[in-house]
Design an enzyme around this catalytic site. Structure first.
Site, PDB file in Angstrom:
ATOM      1  N   TYR A 119       0.855  -1.187   0.000  1.00  0.00           N
ATOM      2  CA  TYR A 119       0.000   0.000   0.000  1.00  0.00           C
ATOM      3  C   TYR A 119       0.879   1.221   0.000  1.00  0.00           C
ATOM      4  O   TYR A 119       1.844   1.279   0.741  1.00  0.00           O
ATOM      5  CB  TYR A 119      -0.846   0.009   1.271  1.00  0.00           C
ATOM      6  CG  TYR A 119      -1.849   1.150   1.338  1.00  0.00           C
ATOM      7  CD1 TYR A 119      -3.150   0.962   0.889  1.00  0.00           C
ATOM      8  CD2 TYR A 119      -1.493   2.399   1.831  1.00  0.00           C
ATOM      9  CE1 TYR A 119      -4.072   1.995   0.937  1.00  0.00           C
ATOM     10  CE2 TYR A 119      -2.411   3.438   1.878  1.00  0.00           C
ATOM     11  CZ  TYR A 119      -3.696   3.230   1.436  1.00  0.00           C
ATOM     12  OH  TYR A 119      -4.613   4.247   1.479  1.00  0.00           O
ATOM     13  N   TRP A 121       1.480   5.596  -1.590  1.00  0.00           N
ATOM     14  CA  TRP A 121       1.286   6.651  -2.568  1.00  0.00           C
ATOM     15  C   TRP A 121       2.404   6.705  -3.595  1.00  0.00           C
ATOM     16  O   TRP A 121       2.223   7.272  -4.658  1.00  0.00           O
ATOM     17  CB  TRP A 121       1.149   7.996  -1.854  1.00  0.00           C
ATOM     18  CG  TRP A 121      -0.275   8.287  -1.508  1.00  0.00           C
ATOM     19  CD1 TRP A 121      -1.109   7.517  -0.741  1.00  0.00           C
ATOM     20  CD2 TRP A 121      -1.042   9.412  -1.932  1.00  0.00           C
ATOM     21  NE1 TRP A 121      -2.341   8.109  -0.658  1.00  0.00           N
ATOM     22  CE2 TRP A 121      -2.332   9.274  -1.362  1.00  0.00           C
ATOM     23  CE3 TRP A 121      -0.777  10.539  -2.707  1.00  0.00           C
ATOM     24  CZ2 TRP A 121      -3.346  10.224  -1.572  1.00  0.00           C
ATOM     25  CZ3 TRP A 121      -1.779  11.475  -2.899  1.00  0.00           C
ATOM     26  CH2 TRP A 121      -3.051  11.307  -2.345  1.00  0.00           C
TER      27      TRP A 121
HETATM   28  N1  LIG Z   1      -0.409  18.204   2.755  1.00  0.00           N
HETATM   29  C1  LIG Z   1      -0.956  16.974   2.726  1.00  0.00           C
HETATM   30  N2  LIG Z   1      -2.220  16.815   2.285  1.00  0.00           N
HETATM   31  C2  LIG Z   1      -2.779  15.576   2.275  1.00  0.00           C
HETATM   32  C3  LIG Z   1      -2.056  14.427   2.691  1.00  0.00           C
HETATM   33  C4  LIG Z   1      -0.729  14.633   3.167  1.00  0.00           C
HETATM   34  O1  LIG Z   1      -0.042  13.678   3.578  1.00  0.00           O
HETATM   35  N3  LIG Z   1      -0.212  15.905   3.165  1.00  0.00           N
HETATM   36  N4  LIG Z   1      -2.643  13.183   2.656  1.00  0.00           N
HETATM   37  C5  LIG Z   1      -3.798  12.999   1.763  1.00  0.00           C
HETATM   38  C6  LIG Z   1      -4.554  11.773   2.043  1.00  0.00           C
HETATM   39  S1  LIG Z   1      -3.851  10.270   1.642  1.00  0.00           S
HETATM   40  C7  LIG Z   1      -5.817  11.770   2.538  1.00  0.00           C
HETATM   41  S2  LIG Z   1      -6.653  10.289   2.746  1.00  0.00           S
HETATM   42  C8  LIG Z   1      -6.492  13.030   2.879  1.00  0.00           C
HETATM   43  C9  LIG Z   1      -7.184  12.887   4.250  1.00  0.00           C
HETATM   44  O2  LIG Z   1      -8.085  13.898   4.447  1.00  0.00           O
HETATM   45  P1  LIG Z   1      -8.803  14.018   5.882  1.00  0.00           P
HETATM   46  O3  LIG Z   1      -9.062  12.671   6.397  1.00  0.00           O
HETATM   47  O4  LIG Z   1      -9.943  14.943   5.728  1.00  0.00           O
HETATM   48  O5  LIG Z   1      -7.650  14.779   6.677  1.00  0.00           O
HETATM   49  P2  LIG Z   1      -7.042  14.752   8.147  1.00  0.00           P
HETATM   50  O6  LIG Z   1      -5.994  15.811   8.094  1.00  0.00           O
HETATM   51  O7  LIG Z   1      -6.643  13.387   8.552  1.00  0.00           O
HETATM   52  O8  LIG Z   1      -8.233  15.192   9.096  1.00  0.00           O
HETATM   53  C10 LIG Z   1      -8.901  16.433   8.967  1.00  0.00           C
HETATM   54  C11 LIG Z   1      -9.347  16.926  10.311  1.00  0.00           C
HETATM   55  O9  LIG Z   1     -10.347  16.086  10.853  1.00  0.00           O
HETATM   56  C12 LIG Z   1     -10.454  16.398  12.234  1.00  0.00           C
HETATM   57  N5  LIG Z   1     -10.961  15.242  12.962  1.00  0.00           N
HETATM   58  C13 LIG Z   1     -10.301  14.134  13.337  1.00  0.00           C
HETATM   59  N6  LIG Z   1     -11.111  13.301  14.020  1.00  0.00           N
HETATM   60  C14 LIG Z   1     -12.315  13.897  14.081  1.00  0.00           C
HETATM   61  C15 LIG Z   1     -13.579  13.547  14.657  1.00  0.00           C
HETATM   62  O10 LIG Z   1     -13.756  12.489  15.259  1.00  0.00           O
HETATM   63  N7  LIG Z   1     -14.609  14.412  14.471  1.00  0.00           N
HETATM   64  C16 LIG Z   1     -14.480  15.591  13.795  1.00  0.00           C
HETATM   65  N8  LIG Z   1     -15.553  16.343  13.634  1.00  0.00           N
HETATM   66  N9  LIG Z   1     -13.290  15.948  13.281  1.00  0.00           N
HETATM   67  C17 LIG Z   1     -12.233  15.123  13.408  1.00  0.00           C
HETATM   68  C18 LIG Z   1      -9.055  16.764  12.690  1.00  0.00           C
HETATM   69  O11 LIG Z   1      -9.094  17.951  13.461  1.00  0.00           O
HETATM   70  C19 LIG Z   1      -8.289  16.904  11.382  1.00  0.00           C
HETATM   71  O12 LIG Z   1      -7.491  18.061  11.329  1.00  0.00           O
HETATM   72  O13 LIG Z   1      -5.564  14.106   2.956  1.00  0.00           O
HETATM   73  C20 LIG Z   1      -4.757  14.183   1.799  1.00  0.00           C
HETATM   74  N10 LIG Z   1      -4.055  15.443   1.839  1.00  0.00           N
HETATM   75  N1  LIG Z   2      -2.040   7.920  12.522  1.00  0.00           N
HETATM   76  C1  LIG Z   2      -2.447   7.993  11.255  1.00  0.00           C
HETATM   77  N2  LIG Z   2      -1.918   7.170  10.343  1.00  0.00           N
HETATM   78  C2  LIG Z   2      -2.301   7.258   9.052  1.00  0.00           C
HETATM   79  C3  LIG Z   2      -3.279   8.191   8.645  1.00  0.00           C
HETATM   80  C4  LIG Z   2      -3.846   9.033   9.638  1.00  0.00           C
HETATM   81  O1  LIG Z   2      -4.733   9.865   9.357  1.00  0.00           O
HETATM   82  N3  LIG Z   2      -3.386   8.920  10.925  1.00  0.00           N
HETATM   83  N4  LIG Z   2      -3.636   8.257   7.326  1.00  0.00           N
HETATM   84  C5  LIG Z   2      -3.518   7.052   6.530  1.00  0.00           C
HETATM   85  C6  LIG Z   2      -3.691   7.338   5.118  1.00  0.00           C
HETATM   86  S1  LIG Z   2      -5.153   8.087   4.677  1.00  0.00           S
HETATM   87  C7  LIG Z   2      -2.794   6.968   4.170  1.00  0.00           C
HETATM   88  S2  LIG Z   2      -3.196   7.193   2.517  1.00  0.00           S
HETATM   89  C8  LIG Z   2      -1.531   6.306   4.514  1.00  0.00           C
HETATM   90  C9  LIG Z   2      -0.346   6.716   3.627  1.00  0.00           C
HETATM   91  O2  LIG Z   2       0.686   5.801   3.745  1.00  0.00           O
HETATM   92  P1  LIG Z   2       1.790   5.598   2.598  1.00  0.00           P
HETATM   93  O3  LIG Z   2       1.215   5.855   1.250  1.00  0.00           O
HETATM   94  O4  LIG Z   2       2.430   4.283   2.818  1.00  0.00           O
HETATM   95  O5  LIG Z   2       2.835   6.766   2.933  1.00  0.00           O
HETATM   96  P2  LIG Z   2       3.981   7.454   2.089  1.00  0.00           P
HETATM   97  O6  LIG Z   2       4.816   8.200   3.073  1.00  0.00           O
HETATM   98  O7  LIG Z   2       3.392   8.243   0.974  1.00  0.00           O
HETATM   99  O8  LIG Z   2       4.826   6.223   1.545  1.00  0.00           O
HETATM  100  C10 LIG Z   2       5.399   6.226   0.290  1.00  0.00           C
HETATM  101  C11 LIG Z   2       6.775   5.549   0.331  1.00  0.00           C
HETATM  102  O9  LIG Z   2       7.183   5.299  -1.021  1.00  0.00           O
HETATM  103  C12 LIG Z   2       8.508   5.772  -1.236  1.00  0.00           C
HETATM  104  N5  LIG Z   2       8.602   6.151  -2.652  1.00  0.00           N
HETATM  105  C13 LIG Z   2       8.333   7.336  -3.224  1.00  0.00           C
HETATM  106  N6  LIG Z   2       8.505   7.258  -4.560  1.00  0.00           N
HETATM  107  C14 LIG Z   2       8.897   5.984  -4.830  1.00  0.00           C
HETATM  108  C15 LIG Z   2       9.217   5.286  -6.037  1.00  0.00           C
HETATM  109  O10 LIG Z   2       9.173   5.815  -7.129  1.00  0.00           O
HETATM  110  N7  LIG Z   2       9.562   3.975  -5.914  1.00  0.00           N
HETATM  111  C16 LIG Z   2       9.605   3.342  -4.710  1.00  0.00           C
HETATM  112  N8  LIG Z   2       9.956   2.051  -4.686  1.00  0.00           N
HETATM  113  N9  LIG Z   2       9.320   3.986  -3.563  1.00  0.00           N
HETATM  114  C17 LIG Z   2       8.954   5.281  -3.633  1.00  0.00           C
HETATM  115  C18 LIG Z   2       8.687   6.901  -0.260  1.00  0.00           C
HETATM  116  O11 LIG Z   2      10.051   7.108   0.015  1.00  0.00           O
HETATM  117  C19 LIG Z   2       7.858   6.411   0.953  1.00  0.00           C
HETATM  118  O12 LIG Z   2       8.650   5.638   1.816  1.00  0.00           O
HETATM  119  O13 LIG Z   2      -1.207   6.584   5.876  1.00  0.00           O
HETATM  120  C20 LIG Z   2      -2.245   6.239   6.781  1.00  0.00           C
HETATM  121  N10 LIG Z   2      -1.745   6.424   8.143  1.00  0.00           N
HETATM  122 MO   LIG Z   3      -5.104   8.543   2.335  1.00  0.00          MO
END
Ligand SMILES: Nc1nc2c(c(=O)[nH]1)N[C@H]1C(S)=C(S)[C@@H](COP(=O)(O)OP(=O)(O)OC[C@H]3O[C@@H](n4cnc5c(=O)[nH]c(N)nc54)[C@H](O)[C@@H]3O)O[C@H]1N2
Ligand SMILES: Nc1nc2c(c(=O)[nH]1)N[C@H]1C(S)=C(S)[C@@H](COP(=O)(O)OP(=O)(O)OC[C@H]3O[C@@H](n4cnc5c(=O)[nH]c(N)nc54)[C@H](O)[C@@H]3O)O[C@H]1N2
Ligand SMILES: [Mo]
Length: 781
Positions: A119, A121
């Site tokens: 899994y 990104w």
């Molecule tokens: N810059 C940046 N942007 C990203 C990402 C990143 O790594 N960096 N990751 C991307 C990814 S993979 C995803 S899935 C999306 C996720 O998008 P979201 O899931 O919407 O983002 P989060 O920042 O996890 O949470 C947003 C807010 O939800 C609030 N929250 C948490 N728990 C609760 C709750 O129980 N109730 C309520 N009402 N609020 C709550 C928290 O205050 C938090 O700041 O973001 C994407 N955008």
């Molecule tokens: N506590 C907490 N945990 C969370 C979340 C949260 O809200 N709270 N959010 C969850 C969510 S929504 C998501 S989507 C996940 C995200 O979890 P991941 O998608 O696993 O996180 P990334 O840090 O994007 O991992 C990408 C990895 O790929 C490597 N990489 C980048 N480019 C390349 C490439 O070209 N080739 C190879 N082989 N490697 C590469 C990077 O160095 C990095 O180590 O995390 C989840 N974890």
């Molecule tokens: Mo995500």
């Protein structure tokens, strides 16, 4: 600049999840001189500077490495994973070891012993997308155990087929133009933080969410931020803030629903015509089935939102065009299916579903493109994953159970999955030490298989915890095509730099492995990188043509750098469920009843107490209103990082400059800080029964008392390398998060359900996340 200096400079367009940008390099030294956004992006993300900064940094993996103990004897020293040093080996030796491990695993245990559900990104490009090229390879190698669902909105994805007959949660969105034109009251459960709209999987392009927010404010739309954190809606929008207790949104929605019904403000005609199950749900709501009316006072005890505010909000919602948006974060919690179902139920009570700017929406502001206008039906160039002969798929949040409980049954979505015994993990493009919760238990699980193979550009935690580490290129070292699912652009990603040292493209690594294993042609089709890009592009272009679009031939696209799909119909996107509202008989939903299910007979047949036949309030495993809060009185939210993408780019200065005392900041309300004698800049130990990590204190009035918040993604850095239960020094919240499933229905991760205590930590050990692991003598071969 003199003429010779300018001759040596090259400007190349590339793209990433956080946008398209141009990079200026020195042709002779390959030094990156500058980066800047592309013209068509009004607000480029500051993240764009980070990859050029670290592309050739000292953490790049220069050649293949093998863990010392693994080199001596495969599998024997698996418990030492993460604790031992690495031996540099030649590519030939490393690939020989990979082939041997794969072949022996298949012969001795079958392909069901290989986990390839990798899994992550990875990078934006569609050809060199590491998890995709890995899966294509493992499918041809006889198959692999895969994952099902995602960390982002997996609970919603699991339950939505029962409610609306579809799982495309990322399309259940009302777009900005419709909001600005029609919505009067925008109720944001979980907010819609602007920082998250920097990115989009496959390449964000125009960063224009702030502009839309401002248009909404100018249009006089009232915005309500229902979140423990005020900053979840930009301050410029001047939202009203209801500082709700975490994980209690379902109770608040029930309180709103109860107020509507008890005041006769619910739309009975809508409920009768478009929904099934309302009478049974109403009995629960009014307390006729369980003696507990879910009125505003009841909801106020659970949510700590005053009863009057709940009653007032319900009346306002009923009096105007109201859009309820629930963020993905709200469902990334225990029983995360419930707030999703209840958001839809509440919107049905208001009766505005299918009306422009009304009803429900999900994930507004989660990622850049989701609510921006783009035409429907744009195909994405892609490389086929092929057919995986192994059919076992395990919910993505349950990897630890998969590895620790082989042979046991896992209840999931009305079925039972027999967990296989995994002997080999192949992981590329994700960081399991970022995306998994309860990392101490995960680390125990990670020590079970005989072999772990990882491709990584840098010495990140997954590389340090692998047996065989193959150095991959980054997106700047190859040609590719970017295309986001929520967007109207195809982006040319031109190679900026030559590969670092011996690093190879993931695709090329798998091509060579496939050759060695006898299915080379089936894998690479004898196409070069540029031939693949042309092939993928032309294949997608043909589909686009059939759908009425006219992207140019490949050569033209490649030299122009981007293609923007026009909005075919000058009217905005169709209103969500607008056709269903117009005629539910001609446009039924794909549910059993064809209507919106407020009661699901299918779910009833599963007989799950953690996901009942209608939306309901179920106490989370841990929350501020529960028993555990006596020991661990702070709710830890771990949201998405402003300064990086998950764990990616954590080593760059943008992320490092955001640290406090060299660690990930943890935000505390002034009251909570004072009670613990904490000041800005202090290092604290954040802990519960699952583990402990260090973080740097930042005091903030932007979040409610009892809640602490920090970004995910700090590189996992245990004090005792490789040892389960070690103090983590750098601020990775997943050391303490809970690893149960949302329910037996979706079995998704519950990262936002977590109680902790925080205390001052004196003389903290130094952070070693950004150092190399120990490297031992050279490989003799
Ligand atoms: N810059 C940046 N942007 C990203 C990402 C990143 O790594 N960096 N990751 C991307 C990814 S993979 C995803 S899935 C999306 C996720 O998008 P979201 O899931 O919407 O983002 P989060 O920042 O996890 O949470 C947003 C807010 O939800 C609030 N929250 C948490 N728990 C609760 C709750 O129980 N109730 C309520 N009402 N609020 C709550 C928290 O205050 C938090 O700041 O973001 C994407 N955008
Ligand atoms: N506590 C907490 N945990 C969370 C979340 C949260 O809200 N709270 N959010 C969850 C969510 S929504 C998501 S989507 C996940 C995200 O979890 P991941 O998608 O696993 O996180 P990334 O840090 O994007 O991992 C990408 C990895 O790929 C490597 N990489 C980048 N480019 C390349 C490439 O070209 N080739 C190879 N082989 N490697 C590469 C990077 O160095 C990095 O180590 O995390 C989840 N974890
Ligand atoms: Mo995500």
């Amino acid at each position: 600049m003199d003429a010779r200096a300018s001759e040596r400079r090259k400007i190349t367009q590339t793209a990433s999840h956080w946008g398209a940008y141009k990079v200026e390099t020195d042709l002779s030294t390959h030094e990156v001189l500058a980066t800047r956004g592309v013209q068509f992006d009004p607000h480029p993300s500051p993240l764009q500077a980070s990859l050029p900064e670290v592309v050739y940094d000292s953490l790049r993996i220069d050649q293949p490495y093998v863990r010392e103990g693994y080199l001596r004897s495969r599998g024997a020293s698996r418990a030492e994973r993460g604790a031992q040093g690495f031996v540099p080996v030649s590519w030939d030796k490393a690939l020989t070891l990979v082939c041997e491990a794969l072949q022996e695993t298949r012969e001795q245990h079958g392909n069901e012993a290989i986990y390839g559900g990798s899994y992550g990104w990875a990078s934006a490009g569609r050809l060199h997308h590491a998890p995709s090229v890995l899966k294509r390879f493992l499918a041809l190698a006889g198959g692999y155990v895969d994952k099902v669902g995602n960390h982002s909105y997996g609970a919603a994805q699991g339950i939505m087929p029962y409610i609306l007959g579809r799982a495309d949660v990322n399309r259940l969105v009302v777009s900005w133009p419709e909001v600005v034109s029609h919505t009067r009251l925008l109720v944001l459960f979980g907010g819609a933080p602007l920082k998250n709209t920097q990115i989009d999987a496959g390449g964000a392009v125009k960063h224009e969410n702030l502009d839309w927010y401002m248009k909404a404010a100018q249009a006089g739309i009232e915005v309500i931020c229902i979140s423990p954190q005020r900053s979840d809606v930009p301050a410029q929008v001047a939202p009203e803030w209801l500082p709700i207790r975490p994980n209690t949104d379902t109770a608040l929605m029930l309180g709103l629903a109860h107020t509507l019904v008890s005041n006769g403000l619910h739309n009975q005609e809508f409920l009768a015509r478009y929904c099934v199950g309302y009478p049974e749900f109403e009995r629960y709501l009014l307390g006729q089935s369980d003696n507990t009316p879910k009125d505003a006072t009841w909801a106020s005890h659970i949510t700590e939102v005053p009863a009057e505010s709940i009653e007032q909000l319900a009346r306002r919602m009923a009096s105007t065009r109201t859009l309820i948006n629930t963020s993905w974060s709200v469902q990334r919690a225990d029983h995360g299916e419930q707030p999703v179902w209840m958001s839809i139920a509440l919107a049905c009570l208001l009766g505005q579903v299918g009306m422009p700017g009304g009803g429900f929406s999900f994930g507004f502001g989660a990622i850049n493109g989701i609510a921006l206008p783009y035409p429907a039906g744009i195909p994405r160039p892609k490389i086929s994953l092929g057919h995986n002969p192994v059919t076992i798929k395990v919910p993505v949040g349950r990897v630890t159970d998969l590895l620790l409980r082989p042979g046991e049954q896992l209840a999931y979505n009305g079925q039972s999955i027999q967990l296989p015994k995994i002997e080999l993990i192949y992981s590329a493009g994700g960081n399991p030490f970022h995306h998994n919760t309860n990392l101490n238990r995960f680390l125990q699980a990670w020590k079970q298989p005989a072999t772990i193979i990882v491709h990584e550009p840098w010495w990140t935690p997954p590389a340090r915890f692998a047996d065989i580490v193959l150095p991959s290129t980054t997106t700047m070292e190859r040609n590719d095509i970017g295309a986001a699912e929520h967007g109207k652009y195809w982006l040319a990603m031109h190679q900026v730099l030559p590969p670092y040292c011996q690093a190879r493209n993931d695709f090329d690594i798998f091509s060579e492995l496939a050759e060695r294993l006898g299915f080379g042609f089936a894998y690479h089709q004898n196409r070069s990188e540029m031939q693949w890009l042309r092939y993928m592009y032309e294949e997608a272009r043909q589909i686009a043509g059939e759908r009425g679009f006219a992207p140019p031939p490949f050569a033209e696209f490649w030299s122009s750098g981007a293609y923007e799909f026009p909005l075919l119909d000058s009217a905005a996107q169709p209103t969500l469920l607008g056709d269903f509202r117009a005629d539910p008989l001609i446009h039924p939903l794909h549910t059993s009843s064809g209507r919106i299910e407020l009661v699901s007979e299918k779910i009833r047949s599963f007989d799950y107490d953690d996901c009942q036949p209608h939306p309901c309030w179920i106490e989370p495993a841990e929350w501020l209103g529960g028993e555990q809060a006596k020991r661990y009185p702070l709710h830890l939210l771990s949201n998405q990082p402003r300064n990086r993408l998950h764990s990616q780019l954590d080593q760059a200065s943008l992320s490092r400059n955001g640290e406090i005392s060299g660690r990930e900041p943890i935000y505390l309300n002034p009251l909570d800080a004072r009670r613990r004698g904490l000041l800005d800049g202090d290092v604290v130990r954040v802990f519960n029964d699952r583990g402990a990590f260090l973080a740097g204190v930042q005091i903030s009035g932007e979040l409610r008392p009892g809640v602490v918040s920090m970004a995910t993604g700090a590189w996992y850095d245990p004090e005792m390398a490789g040892s389960v239960g070690s103090l983590e020094k750098h601020g990775n919240p997943n050391v303490v998060t809970l690893d149960k499933g949302t329910s037996r229905l979706a079995q998704c991760s519950v990262a936002q359900t977590c109680l902790v205590e925080v205390e001052k930590y004196n003389q903290p050990p130094s952070v070693t996340a950004f150092a190399w692991p120990p490297i031992l003598q050279s490989d003799p071969s």
